[in-house]
Write a protein that holds these residues in place. Structure first.
Motif, PDB file in Angstrom:
ATOM      1  N   PHE A   1      -0.670 -18.963   8.179  1.00 41.88           N
ATOM      2  CA  PHE A   1       0.055 -18.664   6.952  1.00 41.88           C
ATOM      3  C   PHE A   1      -0.873 -18.350   5.778  1.00 41.88           C
ATOM      4  CE2 PHE A   1       3.055 -21.585   9.197  1.00 41.88           C
ATOM      5  CZ  PHE A   1       4.014 -20.629   9.485  1.00 41.88           C
ATOM      6  N   ARG A   2      -2.145 -18.051   6.079  1.00 43.69           N
ATOM      7  CA  ARG A   2      -3.106 -17.771   5.013  1.00 43.69           C
ATOM      8  C   ARG A   2      -3.775 -16.424   5.277  1.00 43.69           C
ATOM      9  NH1 ARG A   2      -6.366 -21.688   5.822  1.00 43.69           N
ATOM     10  NH2 ARG A   2      -5.405 -23.269   4.462  1.00 43.69           N
ATOM     11  N   ALA A   3      -3.787 -15.562   4.246  1.00 40.50           N
ATOM     12  CA  ALA A   3      -4.392 -14.239   4.369  1.00 40.50           C
ATOM     13  C   ALA A   3      -5.288 -13.983   3.162  1.00 40.50           C
ATOM     14  CB  ALA A   3      -3.316 -13.162   4.470  1.00 40.50           C
ATOM     15  N   ILE A   4      -6.135 -12.969   3.294  1.00 44.45           N
ATOM     16  CA  ILE A   4      -7.025 -12.611   2.188  1.00 44.45           C
ATOM     17  C   ILE A   4      -7.131 -11.093   2.112  1.00 44.45           C
ATOM     18  CG2 ILE A   4      -9.119 -12.777   3.621  1.00 44.45           C
ATOM     19  CD1 ILE A   4     -10.503 -13.952   1.059  1.00 44.45           C
ATOM     20  N   ALA A   5      -7.208 -10.580   0.890  1.00 48.29           N
ATOM     21  CA  ALA A   5      -7.349  -9.143   0.661  1.00 48.29           C
ATOM     22  C   ALA A   5      -8.080  -8.942  -0.653  1.00 48.29           C
ATOM     23  CB  ALA A   5      -5.983  -8.455   0.628  1.00 48.29           C
TER      24      ALA A   5
ATOM     25  N   LEU B   1      -9.852 -19.921   9.022  1.00 44.63           N
ATOM     26  CA  LEU B   1      -8.977 -20.151   7.879  1.00 44.63           C
ATOM     27  C   LEU B   1      -7.983 -19.026   7.623  1.00 44.63           C
ATOM     28  CD1 LEU B   1     -11.442 -21.664   5.232  1.00 44.63           C
ATOM     29  CD2 LEU B   1      -9.810 -22.867   6.692  1.00 44.63           C
ATOM     30  N   PHE B   2      -8.247 -17.826   8.132  1.00 46.81           N
ATOM     31  CA  PHE B   2      -7.421 -16.677   7.761  1.00 46.81           C
ATOM     32  C   PHE B   2      -6.788 -16.017   8.983  1.00 46.81           C
ATOM     33  CE2 PHE B   2     -10.822 -16.945   4.532  1.00 46.81           C
ATOM     34  CZ  PHE B   2     -10.032 -17.194   3.412  1.00 46.81           C
ATOM     35  N   SER B   3      -5.493 -15.765   8.884  1.00 42.03           N
ATOM     36  CA  SER B   3      -4.806 -15.058   9.962  1.00 42.03           C
ATOM     37  C   SER B   3      -5.032 -13.559   9.864  1.00 42.03           C
ATOM     38  CB  SER B   3      -3.311 -15.361   9.919  1.00 42.03           C
ATOM     39  OG  SER B   3      -2.743 -14.970   8.674  1.00 42.03           O
ATOM     40  N   SER B   4      -5.228 -13.059   8.632  1.00 41.08           N
ATOM     41  CA  SER B   4      -5.471 -11.625   8.453  1.00 41.08           C
ATOM     42  C   SER B   4      -6.374 -11.393   7.253  1.00 41.08           C
ATOM     43  CB  SER B   4      -4.155 -10.862   8.276  1.00 41.08           C
ATOM     44  OG  SER B   4      -3.425 -11.337   7.169  1.00 41.08           O
ATOM     45  N   ALA B   5      -7.051 -10.248   7.274  1.00 46.42           N
ATOM     46  CA  ALA B   5      -7.962  -9.879   6.191  1.00 46.42           C
ATOM     47  C   ALA B   5      -7.832  -8.385   5.949  1.00 46.42           C
ATOM     48  CB  ALA B   5      -9.406 -10.233   6.551  1.00 46.42           C
ATOM     49  N   CYS B   6      -7.716  -8.009   4.667  1.00 52.10           N
ATOM     50  CA  CYS B   6      -7.479  -6.610   4.312  1.00 52.10           C
ATOM     51  C   CYS B   6      -8.489  -6.141   3.266  1.00 52.10           C
ATOM     52  CB  CYS B   6      -6.066  -6.432   3.770  1.00 52.10           C
ATOM     53  SG  CYS B   6      -4.770  -7.002   4.882  1.00 52.10           S
ATOM     54  N   PRO B   7      -9.666  -5.687   3.688  1.00 50.32           N
ATOM     55  CA  PRO B   7     -10.634  -5.133   2.741  1.00 50.32           C
ATOM     56  C   PRO B   7     -10.212  -3.721   2.323  1.00 50.32           C
ATOM     57  CG  PRO B   7     -11.694  -5.957   4.763  1.00 50.32           C
ATOM     58  CD  PRO B   7     -10.236  -5.797   5.038  1.00 50.32           C
TER      59      PRO B   7
ATOM     60  N   PHE C   1      -8.300  -2.206   7.233  1.00 48.20           N
ATOM     61  CA  PHE C   1      -9.215  -1.551   6.309  1.00 48.20           C
ATOM     62  C   PHE C   1      -8.535  -0.314   5.734  1.00 48.20           C
ATOM     63  CE2 PHE C   1     -11.856  -3.873   9.252  1.00 48.20           C
ATOM     64  CZ  PHE C   1     -12.916  -4.352   8.499  1.00 48.20           C
ATOM     65  N   ASP C   2      -8.789  -0.050   4.456  1.00 46.31           N
ATOM     66  CA  ASP C   2      -8.199   1.124   3.804  1.00 46.31           C
ATOM     67  C   ASP C   2      -9.207   1.644   2.780  1.00 46.31           C
ATOM     68  OD1 ASP C   2      -6.573   3.079   2.795  1.00 46.31           O
ATOM     69  OD2 ASP C   2      -5.102   1.722   1.914  1.00 46.31           O
ATOM     70  N   CYS C   3      -9.564   2.939   2.889  1.00 44.44           N
ATOM     71  CA  CYS C   3     -10.548   3.501   1.970  1.00 44.44           C
ATOM     72  C   CYS C   3     -10.258   4.985   1.766  1.00 44.44           C
ATOM     73  CB  CYS C   3     -11.960   3.318   2.523  1.00 44.44           C
ATOM     74  SG  CYS C   3     -13.278   3.776   1.370  1.00 44.44           S
ATOM     75  N   GLY C   4     -10.377   5.438   0.530  1.00 40.63           N
ATOM     76  CA  GLY C   4     -10.102   6.833   0.221  1.00 40.63           C
ATOM     77  C   GLY C   4     -11.173   7.778   0.748  1.00 40.63           C
ATOM     78  N   ASP C   5     -10.773   9.002   1.068  1.00 40.15           N
ATOM     79  CA  ASP C   5     -11.733   9.961   1.598  1.00 40.15           C
ATOM     80  C   ASP C   5     -12.711  10.470   0.539  1.00 40.15           C
ATOM     81  OD1 ASP C   5      -9.894  11.469   0.193  1.00 40.15           O
ATOM     82  OD2 ASP C   5      -9.405  12.827   1.831  1.00 40.15           O
ATOM     83  N   ASP C   6     -12.398  10.238  -0.738  1.00 46.60           N
ATOM     84  CA  ASP C   6     -13.306  10.627  -1.819  1.00 46.60           C
ATOM     85  C   ASP C   6     -14.037   9.417  -2.410  1.00 46.60           C
ATOM     86  OD1 ASP C   6     -12.616  13.381  -1.713  1.00 46.60           O
ATOM     87  OD2 ASP C   6     -10.781  12.961  -2.840  1.00 46.60           O
TER      88      ASP C   6
ATOM     89  N   GLU D   1       1.283  -1.804   1.559  1.00 49.43           N
ATOM     90  CA  GLU D   1       0.890  -1.834   2.969  1.00 49.43           C
ATOM     91  C   GLU D   1       0.238  -3.161   3.325  1.00 49.43           C
ATOM     92  OE1 GLU D   1       1.738   0.639   5.026  1.00 49.43           O
ATOM     93  OE2 GLU D   1       2.740   1.486   3.255  1.00 49.43           O
ATOM     94  N   VAL D   2      -0.585  -3.666   2.421  1.00 51.58           N
ATOM     95  CA  VAL D   2      -1.227  -4.959   2.631  1.00 51.58           C
ATOM     96  C   VAL D   2      -0.183  -6.073   2.743  1.00 51.58           C
ATOM     97  CG1 VAL D   2      -2.655  -6.731   1.515  1.00 51.58           C
ATOM     98  CG2 VAL D   2      -3.424  -4.353   1.573  1.00 51.58           C
TER      99      VAL D   2
END
Length: 288
Positions: free
Chosen positions: A143-147, A166-172, A230-235, A276-277
């Motif tokens: 029940f713990r996530a980080i972004a 400690l984290f079920s998901s991570a969203c850099p 992971f999410d990052c812009g093409d520019d 989305e996160v």
């Protein structure tokens, strides 16, 4: 009692009930840190219904980027509006969102090379236990996530790498991922006039704070226990570092989502990332 008075009372009751169901954001909360020897600020988002329910909630730790503070996601990221909308539309589960300040005293989410400024220790040993005691937060890993974005995206990646239990998901998001060589790392310390008090700590410190080294050295099953997005812009000027991490994780067969979308290193981009996160971390909170 007249019908008019009854109608007014009913409208008042409906109004008060609706008000009590609204989400709340507090962005000037403080915590005394013995580790950092100072007061630290943080912000918190409480979902609709928190004040009238008795239930406990999952939690998302949401990290800001360089130059911002705990108000960044509140002011520029529009976290309250975006989270409310996602919850109302059923795209995200109700959750508490904690946004710490990592831009006071020194900037960044990590301990320094001499272990004198210990922000990472503060986060895990003081901030997390304090907020999870103060608010009705479910304290299990699932029940713990980080972004986080940029500097906070780097913090997200390394925190989940350092403490996967400690984290079920991570969203850099647009993550600042350190991939310099060891020689470049040492040169950077000299350039910034950092006096290293114990040379023997340099290699372990480098390994712990270099993204590709973490993927190479860490336990694969522990890395797999975290769901990655992971999410990052093409520019984005950080595109290459994020892509190298994606490739390294693919080679290690570590499941992860990797998004490249049109855009740069901007709040316009991150505001479109946040829904989305919220949906991604909500999936990890749910029972399968």
């Amino acid at each position: 009692m007249s019908r008019y008075i009854l109608l007014c009372l009913n409208l008042l009751f409906i109004s008060l009930t609706s008000f009590a169901q609204e989400s709340k954001v507090f962005d000037e909360l403080t915590l005394t840190s013995k580790i950092l020897n100072m007061e630290r600020k943080y912000a918190v988002y409480l979902p609709p219904g928190y004040e009238t329910s008795q239930r406990s909630y999952p939690v998302l730790y949401l990290l800001h980027g360089g130059g911002d503070d705990q108000t960044g996601w509140v002011q520029f990221g529009e976290v309250q509006h975006i989270a409310d909308k996602a919850i109302q539309e059923g795209k995200a589960t109700a959750m508490i969102i904690v946004m710490p300040d990592a831009n006071t005293g020194k900037r960044g989410y990590f301990n320094d090379v001499n272990n004198e400024w210990r922000y990472e220790d503060f986060f895990f040993e003081e901030l997390m236990p304090a907020v999870e005691k103060k608010y009705r937060i479910k304290s299990e890993k699932r029940f713990r996530a980080i972004a986080g974005l940029s500097m906070g995206g780097g913090g997200t990646f390394f925190y989940a790498m350092h403490r996967p239990e400690l984290f079920s998901s991570a969203c850099p998001l647009s993550a600042s991922l350190r991939n310099a060589t060891f020689e470049e790392f040492k040169q950077g310390l000299q350039t910034n006039k950092v006096e290293v008090k114990n040379e023997s700590t340099l290699q372990p410190y480098y390994d712990r704070h270099n993204a590709l080294q973490q993927i190479a050295l860490n336990d694969i099953e522990k890395m797999k226990s975290v769901k990655w997005f992971f999410d990052c812009g093409d520019d984005d000027f950080l595109f290459e570092g994020n892509s190298l991490v994606h490739i390294a994780m693919k080679k290690k067969e570590i499941p992860h989502e990797f998004r490249i979308r049109d855009g740069g290193h901007t709040w316009t981009y991150w505001r479109t990332s946040l829904p989305e996160v919220l949906g991604f971390v909500s999936d990890t909170f749910h029972q399968k």
